[in-house]
Design a protein around this motif. Structure first.
Motif, short mmCIF file in Angstrom:
data_model
loop_
_atom_site.label_atom_id
_atom_site.label_comp_id
_atom_site.label_asym_id
_atom_site.label_seq_id
_atom_site.Cartn_x
_atom_site.Cartn_y
_atom_site.Cartn_z
N UNK A 1 0.82 -1.20 0.00
CA UNK A 1 0.00 0.00 0.00
C UNK A 1 0.85 1.26 0.00
N UNK A 2 0.26 2.37 -0.45
CA UNK A 2 0.93 3.67 -0.50
C UNK A 2 2.21 3.62 -1.33
N UNK A 3 2.22 2.73 -2.32
CA UNK A 3 3.34 2.68 -3.26
C UNK A 3 4.49 1.79 -2.85
N UNK A 4 4.45 1.20 -1.66
CA UNK A 4 5.54 0.33 -1.21
C UNK A 4 5.32 -1.08 -1.73
N UNK A 5 6.33 -1.63 -2.41
CA UNK A 5 6.22 -2.93 -3.08
C UNK A 5 7.40 -3.81 -2.67
N UNK B 1 10.68 -1.62 -3.17
CA UNK B 1 10.57 -0.57 -4.17
C UNK B 1 9.46 0.38 -3.75
N UNK B 2 9.73 1.67 -3.93
CA UNK B 2 8.71 2.68 -3.68
C UNK B 2 8.27 3.26 -5.03
N UNK B 3 6.99 3.15 -5.34
CA UNK B 3 6.41 3.73 -6.55
C UNK B 3 5.77 5.05 -6.17
N UNK B 4 6.29 6.15 -6.75
CA UNK B 4 5.86 7.47 -6.30
C UNK B 4 5.89 8.44 -7.48
N UNK B 5 5.09 9.51 -7.40
CA UNK B 5 5.06 10.56 -8.41
C UNK B 5 6.12 11.61 -8.06
N UNK B 6 7.02 11.88 -9.02
CA UNK B 6 8.06 12.90 -8.84
C UNK B 6 7.91 13.91 -9.97
N UNK B 7 7.47 15.13 -9.62
CA UNK B 7 7.24 16.18 -10.63
C UNK B 7 6.30 15.70 -11.74
N UNK B 8 5.27 14.98 -11.34
CA UNK B 8 4.26 14.53 -12.29
C UNK B 8 4.59 13.25 -13.01
N UNK B 9 5.78 12.69 -12.78
CA UNK B 9 6.18 11.44 -13.44
C UNK B 9 6.29 10.31 -12.42
N UNK C 1 8.99 3.05 6.97
CA UNK C 1 9.48 4.33 7.46
C UNK C 1 10.27 5.06 6.38
N UNK C 2 11.11 4.32 5.68
CA UNK C 2 11.90 4.95 4.61
C UNK C 2 11.01 5.42 3.48
N UNK C 3 9.99 4.62 3.13
CA UNK C 3 9.06 5.00 2.06
C UNK C 3 8.30 6.26 2.45
N UNK C 4 7.86 6.35 3.69
CA UNK C 4 7.11 7.52 4.15
C UNK C 4 7.97 8.78 4.07
N UNK C 5 9.25 8.67 4.42
CA UNK C 5 10.14 9.81 4.38
C UNK C 5 10.36 10.29 2.95
N UNK C 6 10.54 9.34 2.01
CA UNK C 6 10.77 9.72 0.61
C UNK C 6 9.50 10.25 -0.06
N UNK C 7 8.34 9.70 0.33
CA UNK C 7 7.08 10.24 -0.21
C UNK C 7 6.89 11.70 0.22
N UNK C 8 7.27 11.99 1.44
CA UNK C 8 7.14 13.35 1.96
C UNK C 8 8.02 14.31 1.17
N UNK C 9 9.24 13.86 0.86
CA UNK C 9 10.15 14.70 0.08
C UNK C 9 9.59 14.93 -1.33
N UNK D 1 8.19 18.50 -3.58
CA UNK D 1 8.89 18.89 -4.79
C UNK D 1 10.37 18.57 -4.77
N UNK D 2 10.83 17.84 -3.75
CA UNK D 2 12.24 17.46 -3.68
C UNK D 2 12.55 16.24 -4.52
N UNK D 3 13.80 15.82 -4.49
CA UNK D 3 14.25 14.67 -5.27
C UNK D 3 14.48 13.50 -4.31
N UNK D 4 13.53 12.57 -4.24
CA UNK D 4 13.68 11.45 -3.29
C UNK D 4 14.85 10.54 -3.65
#
Length: 391
Positions: free
Chosen positions: A20-24, A36-44, A63-71, A75-78
């Motif tokens: 869930x929430x992109x964590x695979x 693997x974390x599946x996430x949207x970065x700048x629309x991609x 925990x790591x996925x949550x931190x990178x999703x927040x970044x 608009x940051x670069x996870x």
């Protein structure tokens, strides 16, 4: 969709599993597992590797996925953040090399070599790829469990050296958690067998063995054994002894730090008359150039050479055990000699750091009295022969 469980992660076969929430969790046919974390970065959409399940537990991956999703949301670069994290904190294998390079500057070369080789053999294959900030007591236990009861002395050294590496890493800011507590580690391991130490001979039996060996054909290994008994030396120190270390007139054997296998500090042995007699026999057989007890090929005797003399004599005690024979004799037969003198005689470190600052004497006069008495006890015939008369 139901979230993953720790047991489910452990039992998962080949395939892709969502938490869930992109964590695979991806499990390959080879059995390799990765987060693997599946996430949207700048629309991609981006798939970001977080690490293997050997590096991250399910909780840590979340925990790591949550931190990178927040970044990513900000608009940051996870990916850059993930890679920055990887570069900043070394793996245990990397940390071993860094610690070896730095701490080894103040160690004896043998200490440094053993430090690195033992960790390369026992620890790095198990936790070498794990970051040092992720290593806890359970990971150390996984290293030690295969050798804890089979090789207890080595296991204790490995445990201590893992602690040295992690303490070094903590001092560098690479981990904030306390170093795993030795008591906590021991609680997760079986009870070790009692240490029996080196098998040694009752000092009352040493003179008879000495007489028997002295009567046999003289060889480098046999003379080295007799010399070791008379001096309380470690076998390696005798095997590497050379004539340049001997001052027959002063009755001393000065051993450089390089051959002091245990302490790494230079040490001067007081030689009794019997030891000098053995040196005279060695000189007559092998000359007075280079090694005192050279092998038949002129090289340093093998570690097993003197031990073979004991086996041929039908004994099961170790050569190293004669140091304990000497110490027991000194305690029982020479009680008027201070404890520190007997310890110095066998090149043991004496006193605390503060005491060593004030105790600058090597107590050589008292050590002569002790070693002379040992020579007369073990080999009275050689002692009286050197003096030109009977006791």
């Amino acid at each position: 969709m139901a979230k993953l469980t720790a047991l489910g992660v452990k039992k998962a076969g080949p395939g892709v599993y969502s938490d869930g929430l992109g964590l695979i969790l991806r499990v390959k046919e080879t059995g390799a597992r990765s987060w693997i974390l599946r996430v949207q970065v700048n629309g991609n959409r981006r798939d970001i590797g977080l690490g293997s399940d050997a590096d991250l537990t399910l909780t840590e991956a979340r925990e790591k996925a949550a931190m990178l999703r927040k970044i990513a949301r900000r608009g940051g670069d996870p990916i850059a953040e993930r890679d920055k994290d990887k570069l900043a904190i070394p793996t245990f294998g990397e940390a071993v090399q860094i610690a070896y390079d730095e701490l080894g500057k103040g160690w004896h070369i043998k200490t440094a070599t053993q430090f690195k080789s033992s960790l390369e053999q026992h620890a790095i294959p198990v936790i070498g790829r794990r970051r040092v900030d992720q290593i806890e007591a359970a990971h150390v236990i996984s290293v030690l469990s295969p050798i804890w009861t089979e090789k207890p002395q080595i296991a204790r050294k490995v445990r201590h050296r893992i602690g040295q590496v992690l303490s070094f890493c903590k001092s560098r800011g690479w981990r904030t958690n306390p170093v795993p507590d030795p008591a906590e580690i021991r609680a997760g391991l079986a009870k070790q067998p009692s240490s029996k130490g080196f098998a040694y001979m009752d000092y009352k039996l040493v003179p008879a063995l000495f007489v028997e060996e002295l009567a046999k054909q003289e060889s480098p290994a046999r003379l080295a054994l007799l010399f070791t008994i008379l001096t309380g030396a470690r076998s390696g120190e005798t095997r590497k002894a050379h004539w340049g270390q001997i001052d027959a007139e002063a009755r001393t054997w000065h051993r450089e730090a390089e051959i002091m296998s245990k302490t790494g500090n230079a040490h001067t042995v007081t030689l009794n008359e019997a030891a000098l007699a053995i040196l005279s026999r060695a000189e007559a057989l092998f000359g007075r150039d280079g090694l005192i007890f050279p092998s038949m090929r002129g090289k340093v005797l093998s570690d097993a050479a003197m031990g073979k003399m004991m086996k041929n004599a039908g004994r099961t005690e170790t050569v190293h055990g004669f140091r304990k024979s000497f110490r027991n004799w000194a305690a029982e037969r020479m009680p008027h000699i201070p404890f520190a003198v007997a310890e110095m005689a066998i090149a043991h470190t004496v006193g605390t750091n503060v005491e060593k600052v004030y105790l600058t004497s090597d107590l050589q006069e008292q050590r002569f009295a002790l070693t002379d008495a040992w020579g007369e006890y073990v080999a009275p015939s050689l002692s009286s022969a050197r003096r030109g008369g009977a006791k």
